[in-house]
Each structure stands twice: as C-alpha cells, then as structure tokens.
Design a protein around this motif. Structure first.
Motif, short mmCIF file in Angstrom:
data_model
loop_
_atom_site.label_atom_id
_atom_site.label_comp_id
_atom_site.label_asym_id
_atom_site.label_seq_id
_atom_site.Cartn_x
_atom_site.Cartn_y
_atom_site.Cartn_z
N HIS A 1 0.93 -1.20 0.33
CA HIS A 1 0.12 0.29 -0.35
C HIS A 1 1.10 1.03 0.24
O HIS A 1 1.14 1.85 1.33
N PRO A 2 1.33 1.18 -1.07
CA PRO A 2 2.33 2.82 -1.03
C PRO A 2 1.67 3.91 -0.90
O PRO A 2 -0.11 4.29 -1.09
N ARG A 3 2.64 4.50 -0.59
CA ARG A 3 2.20 6.62 0.17
C ARG A 3 3.25 6.90 0.52
O ARG A 3 4.49 6.57 -0.30
N SER A 4 3.21 8.41 0.19
CA SER A 4 4.26 9.35 0.34
C SER A 4 5.12 8.91 1.50
O SER A 4 4.24 9.40 3.00
N ALA A 5 6.08 8.68 1.67
CA ALA A 5 6.80 8.38 3.25
C ALA A 5 8.19 9.10 3.03
O ALA A 5 9.10 8.94 1.39
N ASP A 6 9.53 9.45 3.98
CA ASP A 6 10.67 10.57 4.84
C ASP A 6 11.30 9.14 3.78
O ASP A 6 11.33 7.73 5.01
N LEU A 7 12.43 9.10 3.40
CA LEU A 7 13.09 8.03 2.67
C LEU A 7 14.15 8.02 4.30
O LEU A 7 14.30 6.75 4.79
N GLY A 8 14.50 8.43 5.01
CA GLY A 8 15.34 8.79 6.49
C GLY A 8 14.48 8.20 7.56
O GLY A 8 15.01 8.13 8.66
N GLU A 9 13.02 8.55 7.57
CA GLU A 9 12.71 7.56 8.73
C GLU A 9 12.93 6.64 8.93
O GLU A 9 12.43 5.77 9.95
N ALA B 1 5.85 4.99 -1.00
CA ALA B 1 6.32 3.09 -1.05
C ALA B 1 5.54 3.45 0.87
O ALA B 1 4.86 3.74 1.25
N ASP B 2 5.56 1.61 0.81
CA ASP B 2 5.03 1.13 1.43
C ASP B 2 5.84 1.31 3.09
O ASP B 2 6.90 0.01 2.93
N ASP B 3 6.02 2.28 4.02
CA ASP B 3 7.36 2.33 4.50
C ASP B 3 7.53 1.32 5.43
O ASP B 3 8.54 0.31 5.48
N ARG B 4 6.33 0.13 6.32
CA ARG B 4 6.29 -0.89 6.93
C ARG B 4 7.29 -1.52 6.06
O ARG B 4 8.26 -3.11 6.31
N ARG B 5 6.72 -1.57 5.11
CA ARG B 5 7.08 -3.36 4.38
C ARG B 5 9.07 -2.54 3.41
O ARG B 5 9.78 -3.26 3.24
N VAL B 6 8.71 -1.84 3.61
CA VAL B 6 10.80 -1.15 3.00
C VAL B 6 11.00 -1.36 4.07
O VAL B 6 12.80 -1.44 4.35
N VAL B 7 11.20 -0.70 5.47
CA VAL B 7 11.52 -1.42 6.69
C VAL B 7 12.44 -2.51 6.24
O VAL B 7 13.46 -3.30 7.33
N GLN B 8 11.26 -3.36 6.27
CA GLN B 8 11.35 -4.72 6.40
C GLN B 8 12.37 -5.25 5.67
O GLN B 8 13.68 -5.87 6.19
N VAL B 9 12.79 -4.79 4.36
CA VAL B 9 13.56 -4.51 3.23
C VAL B 9 15.16 -4.75 3.58
O VAL B 9 16.00 -4.85 3.44
N LEU B 10 14.61 -2.70 4.43
CA LEU B 10 16.03 -2.69 4.75
C LEU B 10 16.85 -3.87 6.50
O LEU B 10 18.09 -4.03 6.53
N VAL B 11 15.82 -4.02 6.85
CA VAL B 11 16.01 -5.06 8.39
C VAL B 11 16.77 -6.18 7.37
O VAL B 11 17.96 -6.57 8.07
N ASN B 12 15.94 -7.04 6.45
CA ASN B 12 16.78 -8.23 5.56
C ASN B 12 18.24 -7.92 5.34
O ASN B 12 19.40 -8.81 5.91
#
Length: 694
Positions: free
Chosen positions: A539-547, A580-591
C-alpha cells in the motif's frame, strides 16, 4: 457334312479353350489379387489396432503417473501443511477444491493420521476412502453395483517425520473417460473390472464381448487376446489390454466396415468380369481370341504389378472388346480403391505417430540386444539427442549411468515398475529420469521388445533436496534464539537478585536480540506464505526515506552493538520522499542489514546510502563480508538460496529474506540486485519510485 461337323467341333473347342483360358487368367489374376489385398487390408487393420492398443497402454500409464504425481504434489504444498496444522477446515476445503479444479481431478480427500476423513473435494464416492485406500499404493477401487471405479493415489502429508495425515487423489473411470480415450486414439474403448462393465464408448453401454464376437488368442497382440465382433451390424476388430496394478482390463475396438465393403466390391467386380468375359468368349470364339489375348496379357502385367504393391500407374489397357474393357475398368477401380484405402491407413499411422510425438514423456523401444528401435519426439526433447543419431545404437551409449558402474540396460525396471536413474545425456548434461518399463511383442517379429517411458524429474529431485535443506536450516534458526531466550530467562528467574545492573542489561539485550531474530524470521515466513498464496499486497504512499532508514537502524542497533559493528549512513542533503509502503521497506532494510551483520566481520563497517537518479531512489547496503561469487548472483534472490554460498559462517539460513526483498521491491515497481564491493564485500541495492511533487 463331316467337315462341317469337324469345323463346328473345332470352333467349339476354340471357344471352350478360349473361355477356359479367360477363366483361368482372370482367376489366376483375381484370386491372388483379392487374397493379397484382403490379407494386406487385414494386416494393416490389425497393425492399426495394435498401435492403438499400445497408445492406450501409454495413456493408461500416463493417467496413472498423472494421478500419483498430483497426489504427491498436493501432499507437498506448504499451504496445505499450514491449514492442517491450524485446523481451519473451511479454508482447507476451499483450498482443496481450488487444487482439485486446477489439477482436473474428480476427487481430492484429506485424511487424518487416524485414517478419518477430514475434507472431501469433488464427487462423493459412497465409501470411506480413508479406510479403503491402501497407504502408499496406487489402486483402483470399485464402488456399488454396477461398479463405479476410481483410480486412487494416496500420498503422506508432511513426509515421514511430521505425520499430518494423507491426501488421496482420485480420477473417475466412467463413460466420459472412455470417450476421451476414443478422441485421443480414434478407437472405441471399454473398461472392465472382474468381468463387470466399468465404462465404455460403445453405443448402448455394452462391451465388445456382448456382441457377436469371435475371440482368439495371439502372442503378438497387446494383452494376448483379440477377436472380431459385429457391433450394430458393423464389423469391428478388438483387443483386450490389462491395466497393470489395478485389476482393470481395457478393450479397444476398430471399425473395419470400409475394408469389408471394399473387399466385397472387388470380389463382385472380378466375379462379374469373369462371367462377362466368359459369355463374350462363347460368342466371339476364335475371331476374338487373338484380339482378346493381347489386352489380357497387358492386364496380367498390370495385375501382377498391383499384387506387388505398385499402385502408382493407372491401368493402361485399351481394347475394342467390351468385356476386356470392363476387366480393365474393374482393375482400375480396384487400384483406385486400394490406393485410397492404403492412403487412409497411412494417414491413420501418421496420426498415431503424431500422438506419440505429442506425449510429453519420452518413449523408447529396445530390441533383444538393447539397441534403440524407436525414439519419440518427447525422448528427443528430454535427452537432447536427435532420433537419427540414436536409432540402432545401444542404449548404454545414449543413456550413461552416473551413480553406479552398472550399464543403463541393467537398471531398466521390470514391467509395471518405475525407477529413478541418474544418467548423463547429450552435451554432458546430467539428469534424473523416472523410467517405467514394459514388454512388447510386435506381430511382425518373434522376439520381444522393451518399451521405456521416462520423464525428467531433475527439478523435482533438486526441489526435494532444497526443501530438506530449508527445513534443517529453519529448525536451526528457531532453535538458536530460543536457546538463548531460554538460558537468559532461566538466569533471570534464578539469579535476578544477585546480578549487577550491567549483567541485567546484558541479559535483557540478549533477550531483545533473540526476540528480534525470531520476529524477523517469522515476518519472512509470513511474507513468503502470503506470496505463495497470492495474497501479497503493498500500500504505497508518500514516505520520508530518512524516517524509514532510521526505523530500520533502531531495529538493528542492538544486534550491531553486540557485534561491535558500525553503521554509516550517507544520504543526500535533501532527503528524498518516496512512494512506498514504509512498513514493507523497513522490512527490506532489516533483511539486508541482518545479512550484512551476519556475514560481515565483527567490529566491521556497514554502510547505508541513497542516491537519486532517473526519477527513482537507489538505496544501497554495503558490507565487508566474503562477497557473492558472480555465478551465484543470478539465483541469489530466489527462495531457499543462501546469500553467501562460499562463506564458512553461512552454514544456516532460511534463504527467504532476499526473496521477500525482491518481491517487496518489485511490487513497488522497483528493482533489486547485488554488485561486488571494491576491496571485498558486497553491495546490495534496490530502487524505489520518487513521490510526485505537489
């Protein structure tokens, strides 16, 4: 007066001799021609029936293999294991019905470990299949009277280590099944069990043996039993075929009305011609004897050529005598009819060859010296060898066994059995073949031949090995943090009052790291299951990449601190806003950070960076680990592939993290990849689209 009597007597003798000569000539030509044509037509018809019977045997084997394979594939589905473990019967029934429809099966049953029926998808059978079907054995089960027969293939769910029950795949043998065989082979089909009718494509639901039949036994015919029948006034040839391992018998029938009609027409024409020529000879006598003799000689040559199988040239005879012309016309008609019949038989043979060529499995026949006598198109596709290169060659030269010193010919299974044999094929390619053998005795040969049906199961075998590796790894992945959690918890319960603040902090950090490891593993398993079930969404939306990067750093900080690893972040001055879907992208970075920490050295550096290019943001995670060899990079983002195959530290890992990364990134419209890092290590990167500016 005496001279007149002698003259009349001589004329009579000439007429009689002429008539006798005509009769003898026509008989000498017509009878062998009729006999040869009739025998040739009958032989072609029996050959066509025998080829159809062999094709039917191959179809029987294909149906059996199809049901067994579908049962195994269904039993190995992870989502089925998950639904059985959760006890969600309603969802299990819906999922099972979807599998049944997709596999074109009539029945799918899931049985509990106690052999009780859990869920049934498809047609009701009327008996308890969970207690009727023999575990691990393909069989045919008859229900009711008249019997309704089901082909059943049970398969254990979860393997031998985790008994979740049994799945039974079933296919109904009914008239529709028989009509389907008729469409595939062009022959009438009937199935019997214990002498009772199971299914038939014949009219009025009768078997071939219910009609006026003449049954005989022939060692050269498939099944050994053949005969002639009259079905609704139409002549048919039939053969009986046993269905190995099921107790079933099949009957295939070929209509030969056209052949019989042609034979009768030829006999009628020749008999009429004989009568006509004899009458003409009686009238014309000596005057026409010489004129008739010449064209009859040419007719003899033509008939001889026809009896030898040369039907390409038309009958060349032209005669002034009507009767001779009629004989020539009759022979021409016979030639045309016979040529048409032979052409039809060739088309039927070509159709049979096309059917065998369309079968996906490879089909090979061997003579008594294990030389290849037939090589289907499916065999060409699987082996990589062309038919011209392998015909009349020993099978041991074409299929070279790998795991044993025994030649391939010694590994061929007994009729009705199946073996998996690892062989080396064209281009030095290694493959695992599932081989089924059968004995054939063609009518035109005395020695028995061996027929092999095989298919390439290399990918299935590789998947079995990968799944075993995955299960071992995930068990280790769960056991390690659970052991740490158990030890830390036990120490806190027993010695909490005696521990210093620093020791308590260390134990709490260890507990937190264990929970974080389990959470990451469970998240990846859930995402993988969601992807497998087709329910994965972003579920993409506008998200701050730094956060997003800061959230991933907070999650990973305890693990990095424990190993003394430093995280360096390099972002543009104007931090981009991504879609982006911020929760999913956090999961990408954590992996990615988890892999960088796991495979990187202690007290090493891990970098996170971002650059804007071509309307998207390219995010990178760099480490100083062993790196990824170029030959592994293409398959790295597939499931069950560890990120560092050559690392001594990477002995365990689920192989799910990077596949989840790729799926999440591609769902955002981006790409993911890996490059070599100068000086050692790897650079994992992915792209995200920039958010539209207001």
């Amino acid at each position: 007066m005496m001279d007149k009597m002698d003259s009349q007597s001589l004329s009579t003798q000439i007429v009689l001799r002429f008539v006798g000569l005509v009769l003898l000539t026509v008989t000498a030509i017509g009878v062998p021609a009729i006999w040869l044509m009739r025998e040739q037509m009958n032989r072609q018809a029996w050959n066509q029936l025998d080829h159809g019977a062999r094709a039917t045997e191959a179809l029987y084997a294909a149906r059996r293999t199809e049901v067994v394979d579908l049962a195994l594939l269904t039993a190995q589905r992870p989502h089925l294991h998950q639904l059985l473990s959760s006890g969600d019967i309603e969802e299990l029934a819906s999922y099972l019905e979807t599998l049944r429809v997709g596999a074109a099966l009539d029945l799918l049953v899931v049985c509990t470990p106690t052999r009780d029926q859990a869920v049934l998808a498809g047609r009701a059978v009327g008996v308890d299949l969970c207690r009727t079907a023999d575990a691990g054995r393909f069989q045919a089960v008859a229900v009711g009277s008249p019997p309704q027969v089901w082909l059943l293939a049970p398969a254990t769910i979860g393997g031998q280590e985790a008994d979740l029950g049994t799945v039974i795949a079933g296919m109904a043998l009914d008239d529709e099944f028989a009509r389907g065989l008729r469409e595939q082979t062009g022959l009438e089909h009937t199935l019997l069990m214990g002498g009772d009718l199971v299914a038939t494509s014949l009219p009025e639901g009768l078997t071939a043996s219910d009609y006026d039949c003449e049954v005989s036994r022939s060692a050269s015919m498939v099944g050994g039993i053949r005969g002639r029948c009259s079905v609704e006034g139409e002549p048919h040839y039939f053969a009986r075929i046993p269905w190995e391992g099921t107790g079933l018998e099949g009957e295939v029938a070929l209509g030969v009305a056209d052949i019989v009609t042609t034979q009768r027409r030829l006999v009628g024409v020749l008999v009429g011609s004989i009568v006509a020529v004899a009458a003409a000879g009686s009238i014309l006598g000596v005057v026409l004897a010489r004129r008739i003799g010449r064209p009859l000689g040419r007719l003899t040559e033509t008939a001889t050529r026809m009896s030898q199988g040369d039907l390409s040239l038309p009958v060349p005879v032209k005669a002034d005598v009507r009767e001779v012309a009629l004989v020539a016309k009759a022979l021409e008609s016979a030639r045309v009819d016979l040529q048409r019949t032979l052409s039809h038989l060739r088309e039927e043979k070509a159709w049979t060859d096309h059917l065998l060529g369309a079968i996906v499995e490879g089909i090979v026949t061997l003579d008594e010296e294990d030389r290849i006598t037939y090589f289907s198109r499916g065999a060409e596709r699987i082996s990589g060898w062309s038919r011209d290169r392998v015909l009349n060659r020993p099978c041991d030269e074409v299929f070279r066994s790998v795991e044993t010193d025994e030649p391939f010919s010694q590994l061929i299974p007994a009729p009705g059995r199946k073996h998996k044999i690892v062989v080396r094929l064209a281009g030095d390619r290694q493959a695992t073949l599932a081989v089924t053998g059968a004995r054939l005795t063609p009518p035109e040969e005395g020695a028995a031949e061996v027929a092999l049906v095989f298919r390439d199961v290399s990918e299935e075998e590789a998947m079995h090995r990968i799944l075993g590796h995955f299960l071992a790894n995930i068990a280790h992945e769960f056991r390690t943090p659970l052991s740490a959690l158990s030890a830390s918890s036990e120490l806190l319960l027993d010695c909490a009052s005696e521990l210093s603040q620093t020791e308590l902090q260390d134990l709490l950090v260890a507990l937190h790291l264990g929970v974080l490891s389990l959470q990451t593993l469970v998240d990846n398993l859930l995402e993988s299951a969601s992807i497998e079930a087709g329910r994965f969404r972003v579920h993409p939306r506008s998200a701050d990449l730094g956060e997003i990067i800061a959230e991933a750093m907070r999650t990973m900080q305890p693990l990095l601190a424990k190993r003394g690893q430093r995280l360096a972040v390099d972002l543009p001055a104007a931090i981009p806003v991504v879609r982006a879907d911020d929760r999913r992208v956090v999961q990408v970075l954590v992996n990615l950070l988890s892999n960088a920490s796991k495979y990187g050295p202690d007290h090493g550096d891990i970098g996170v960076g971002a650059t804007v290019q071509d309307g998207c943001v390219r995010v990178t995670v760099t480490d100083r680990g062993p790196g990824i060899p170029p030959e592994y990079r293409k398959a790295l983002f597939r499931r069950f592939v560890p990120p560092s195959p050559g690392s001594d530290k990477a002995q365990y890992g689920t192989g799910l993290g990077l596949s989840v990364v790729k799926t999440i990134v591609e769902a955002h419209g981006g790409q993911a990849g890996v490059d070599a890092r100068p000086g050692g290590g790897a650079i994992f990167w992915f792209t995200l689209p920039l958010a539209e500016q207001p």
